[in-house]
Design a protein around this motif. Structure first.
Motif, short mmCIF file in Angstrom:
data_model
loop_
_atom_site.label_atom_id
_atom_site.label_comp_id
_atom_site.label_asym_id
_atom_site.label_seq_id
_atom_site.Cartn_x
_atom_site.Cartn_y
_atom_site.Cartn_z
N HIS A 50 0.85 -1.19 0.00
CA HIS A 50 0.00 0.00 0.00
C HIS A 50 0.89 1.24 0.00
O HIS A 50 1.98 1.23 0.55
CB HIS A 50 -0.89 -0.03 1.25
N PRO A 69 0.65 4.68 1.60
CA PRO A 69 -0.16 5.41 2.58
C PRO A 69 -0.10 6.92 2.39
O PRO A 69 0.89 7.48 1.90
CB PRO A 69 0.47 5.02 3.92
N ALA A 87 -3.17 1.54 9.10
CA ALA A 87 -2.68 0.39 8.35
C ALA A 87 -2.19 -0.70 9.28
O ALA A 87 -1.96 -0.48 10.48
CB ALA A 87 -1.55 0.83 7.41
N HIS A 130 -3.88 -1.46 4.05
CA HIS A 130 -4.73 -0.33 4.41
C HIS A 130 -5.90 -0.81 5.27
O HIS A 130 -6.63 -1.72 4.88
CB HIS A 130 -5.24 0.33 3.13
#
Length: 110
Positions: free
Chosen positions: A69, A71, A77, A100
């Motif tokens: 992911h 962020p 997360a 996430h």
């Protein structure tokens, strides 16, 4: 501290010191596993000025999760390799193993 809001299953409340903010959880198995944990008190530690992290009492499922992911500020997360929770203070680059969980409401970030 997190707690599940039973009136809105995709919403959690986070209490930091005397303030409470809400976050919307993602519609994923990992986020549902996070929401199913009993109310938590987490001691968050700064990690490289980018995020606050804390160990969780149990590993969360990664079933169906993407490989990683990218962020942004306000993201919640789960970092699967370490089994820890993360709250991002600023945007960061793609991280393999990062899943996430959700995002803190925009008003709370200002």
């Amino acid at each position: 501290m997190t707690s599940r809001d039973d009136t809105a299953p995709s919403t959690i409340r986070l209490r930091v010191a005397a303030s409470t903010v809400t976050a919307m959880l993602a519609d994923t198995e990992t986020a549902r596993a996070f929401a199913a944990l009993p109310p938590l008190t987490l001691v968050l530690e700064d990690f490289h000025g980018t995020e606050k992290i804390s160990d969780l009492p149990a590993r969360l499922t990664t079933a169906g999760a993407p490989a990683g992911h990218t962020p942004v500020r306000g993201d919640l997360a789960y970092y699967a390799p370490w089994g820890n929770f993360a709250n991002f203070d600023r945007d960061f680059g793609y991280s393999a193993g990062l899943i996430h969980l959700g995002h803190i409401d925009a008003e709370a970030l200002d």
